[in-house]
Design a protein around this motif. Structure first.
Motif, PDB file in Angstrom:
ATOM      1  N   ARG A 110       0.842  -1.207   0.000  1.00 19.17           N
ATOM      2  CA  ARG A 110       0.000   0.000   0.000  1.00 19.17           C
ATOM      3  C   ARG A 110       0.873   1.252   0.000  1.00 19.17           C
ATOM      4  O   ARG A 110       0.780   2.115   0.862  1.00 19.17           O
ATOM      5  CB  ARG A 110      -0.916  -0.024   1.224  1.00 19.17           C
ATOM      6  N   GLY A 111       1.727   1.341  -0.991  1.00 17.34           N
ATOM      7  CA  GLY A 111       2.718   2.403  -1.043  1.00 17.34           C
ATOM      8  C   GLY A 111       2.148   3.804  -1.020  1.00 17.34           C
ATOM      9  O   GLY A 111       2.683   4.689  -0.343  1.00 17.34           O
ATOM     10  N   ASP A 112       1.053   4.046  -1.738  1.00  9.00           N
ATOM     11  CA  ASP A 112       0.465   5.387  -1.778  1.00  9.00           C
ATOM     12  C   ASP A 112      -0.027   5.821  -0.404  1.00  9.00           C
ATOM     13  O   ASP A 112       0.160   6.979   0.001  1.00  9.00           O
ATOM     14  CB  ASP A 112      -0.686   5.426  -2.790  1.00  9.00           C
ATOM     15  N   GLU A 113      -0.635   4.887   0.314  1.00  7.51           N
ATOM     16  CA  GLU A 113      -1.128   5.198   1.655  1.00  7.51           C
ATOM     17  C   GLU A 113       0.036   5.461   2.613  1.00  7.51           C
ATOM     18  O   GLU A 113      -0.022   6.373   3.446  1.00  7.51           O
ATOM     19  CB  GLU A 113      -1.983   4.038   2.165  1.00  7.51           C
ATOM     20  N   ARG A 163       3.016   6.554   1.782  1.00  7.57           N
ATOM     21  CA  ARG A 163       3.647   7.820   1.382  1.00  7.57           C
ATOM     22  C   ARG A 163       2.862   9.011   1.929  1.00  7.57           C
ATOM     23  O   ARG A 163       3.459  10.005   2.378  1.00  7.57           O
ATOM     24  CB  ARG A 163       3.719   7.882  -0.144  1.00  7.57           C
ATOM     25  N   LYS A 164       1.551   8.900   1.938  1.00  6.88           N
ATOM     26  CA  LYS A 164       0.710   9.988   2.441  1.00  6.88           C
ATOM     27  C   LYS A 164       0.860  10.144   3.947  1.00  6.88           C
ATOM     28  O   LYS A 164       0.880  11.263   4.476  1.00  6.88           O
ATOM     29  CB  LYS A 164      -0.750   9.698   2.085  1.00  6.88           C
ATOM     30  N   SER A 165       0.961   9.015   4.664  1.00  7.72           N
ATOM     31  CA  SER A 165       1.037   9.056   6.127  1.00  7.72           C
ATOM     32  C   SER A 165       2.444   9.331   6.636  1.00  7.72           C
ATOM     33  O   SER A 165       2.621   9.941   7.695  1.00  7.72           O
ATOM     34  CB  SER A 165       0.543   7.732   6.711  1.00  7.72           C
ATOM     35  N   PRO A 196       5.537  10.809   4.874  1.00  7.40           N
ATOM     36  CA  PRO A 196       6.363  11.398   3.823  1.00  7.40           C
ATOM     37  C   PRO A 196       7.828  11.436   4.253  1.00  7.40           C
ATOM     38  O   PRO A 196       8.154  11.690   5.416  1.00  7.40           O
ATOM     39  CB  PRO A 196       5.789  12.815   3.689  1.00  7.40           C
ATOM     40  N   ASP A 227       8.228  -2.315  -1.735  1.00 11.24           N
ATOM     41  CA  ASP A 227       7.152  -3.289  -1.909  1.00 11.24           C
ATOM     42  C   ASP A 227       7.697  -4.711  -1.883  1.00 11.24           C
ATOM     43  O   ASP A 227       6.962  -5.677  -2.123  1.00 11.24           O
ATOM     44  CB  ASP A 227       6.369  -3.038  -3.197  1.00 11.24           C
TER      45      ASP A 227
END
Length: 365
Positions: A43-46, A48-50, A52, A58
């Motif tokens: 869940r890379g996008d999640e 990255r958002k939490s 940074p 992965d």
């Protein structure tokens, strides 16, 4: 607390599910001497958002190969614990594994053998050693105010009648409520009283759609003492977290430690109210009088603070191999006792029993 090195230990976490997000990452970020370096998740996008600025992988093997890492934290499903631990050890990292250690005793022994050969530490995340309820009970046992203790109940009840699709409750090795809670409840019993002599167990699946057990009652038999470990997912009226019956008095602690609930609400471990337990421990004395005592503040973060001190000073682990393996041994013996329908003798090595006894709170009260 021993002085902490100025150079923080760099941590990589495998897993960004509930355990990684709620338990490990907040404590890592709140502990002096640690630096969150990397997270491995699909869940890379999640992530990255939490988080940074944190490196994202992965692939667990690629993360373990990162030369900057000092410690790998494994917060992934139980069946991955052994392969990920071995992967991290081969890469020269220390390893923290969220409970349970592995899905069976044989795998746990293999991981520790590999760690010894590599000259690295493997340690289980026994955060509930720093639950407010357990700290309160430990203080009472240590004080001796209850006299000789004859009966203890340690219960962890919830009401979740609907069966989720969580892997923890699917059919498989190392799943079910007993395997989920036993690493904590057994570890606490060993800390209080040392190794039992025998084990009786009843482990059942009471929800028709569940793939794994959701109810258990396991008794650890000591000489003139029984410790009953209970857990239910169908408890509309949860039992007290702890009940202790002694010859000179009794103690009851009703409420659960609140740290997990606070983390779910995104309250920081650094907050002044974090871990403060509003539920007192109640004592009943020999003369029938009662006394309420405030529970100590819970502090799961202490696990990571001790980890920093241990690794920086190259000292022995604060959770020993004997303790980690004894927990796994009792988990397996209880499952076997439930399957066979009778009490089984606990055949731990004599040296392990002596170690557990010498480190137990009741023995040294």
């Amino acid at each position: 607390m021993p002085e902490i090195s100025l150079e923080p230990l760099k941590i990589g976490v495998i897993g960004f599910g509930y355990v990684g997000r709620v338990f490990h990452l907040p404590y890592i970020q709140a502990t002096e001497g640690l630096a969150l370096h990397a997270i491995c998740s699909s869940r890379g996008d999640e992530v990255r958002k939490s988080y940074p600025g944190v490196k994202i992988f992965d692939d667990a093997k690629a993360m373990c190969a990162d030369d900057a890492l000092d410690v790998v934290v494994i917060a992934s499903p139980n069946e991955t614990h052994r392969p990920f631990a071995e992967m991290a050890l081969r890469a020269g990292k220390h390893v923290v594994i969220d409970k349970p250690f592995t899905t069976n005793l044989r795998d746990a022994e293999a991981v520790l053998q590999m760690a010894r050969a590599a000259g690295k530490h493997v340690i289980i995340f026994q955060n509930r050693r720093w639950d407010s309820d357990f700290l309160a009970i430990s203080d009472v046992v240590r004080s001796g105010v209850l006299g000789p203790i004859r009966h203890v109940e340690s219960a962890f009840d919830v009401f979740e009648p609907a069966v989720s699709d969580n892997w923890r409750f699917a059919k498989g090795e190392g799943t079910g409520r007993w395997f989920d809670l036993a690493p904590h409840l057994v570890d606490q019993a060993l800390l209080l009283f040392g190794a039992p002599e025998r084990v009786t167990a009843d482990i059942q699946c009471l929800r028709a759609e569940a793939g794994a057990d959701d109810w258990f009652m396991v008794t650890l038999h000591y000489r003139q003492l029984n410790v009953v470990l209970r857990g239910s997912m169908l408890a509309r009226f949860p039992a007290p977290r702890f009940v202790i019956q002694g010859m000179k008095g009794g103690a009851v602690k009703k409420g659960l430690d609140i740290q997990e609930a606070q983390l779910v609400r995104q309250i920081s471990p650094s907050d002044d109210a974090f871990g403060v337990d509003p539920d007192p421990l109640r004592l009943r004395h020999q003369d029938g009088s009662t006394q309420d005592m405030p529970a100590p503040r819970g502090c799961h973060r202490q696990f990571y603070a001790l980890l920093v001190a241990t690794l920086n000073q190259k000292s022995p682990l604060f959770i020993t191999e004997d303790q980690m393996l004894a927990v796994m041994h009792i988990i397996e013996i209880a499952a076997r006792a439930a399957w066979e329908g009778h009490t089984l003798k606990l055949a731990l090595p004599e040296a392990t029993c002596r170690h557990l006894q010498s480190n137990s709170i009741y023995e040294n009260a």
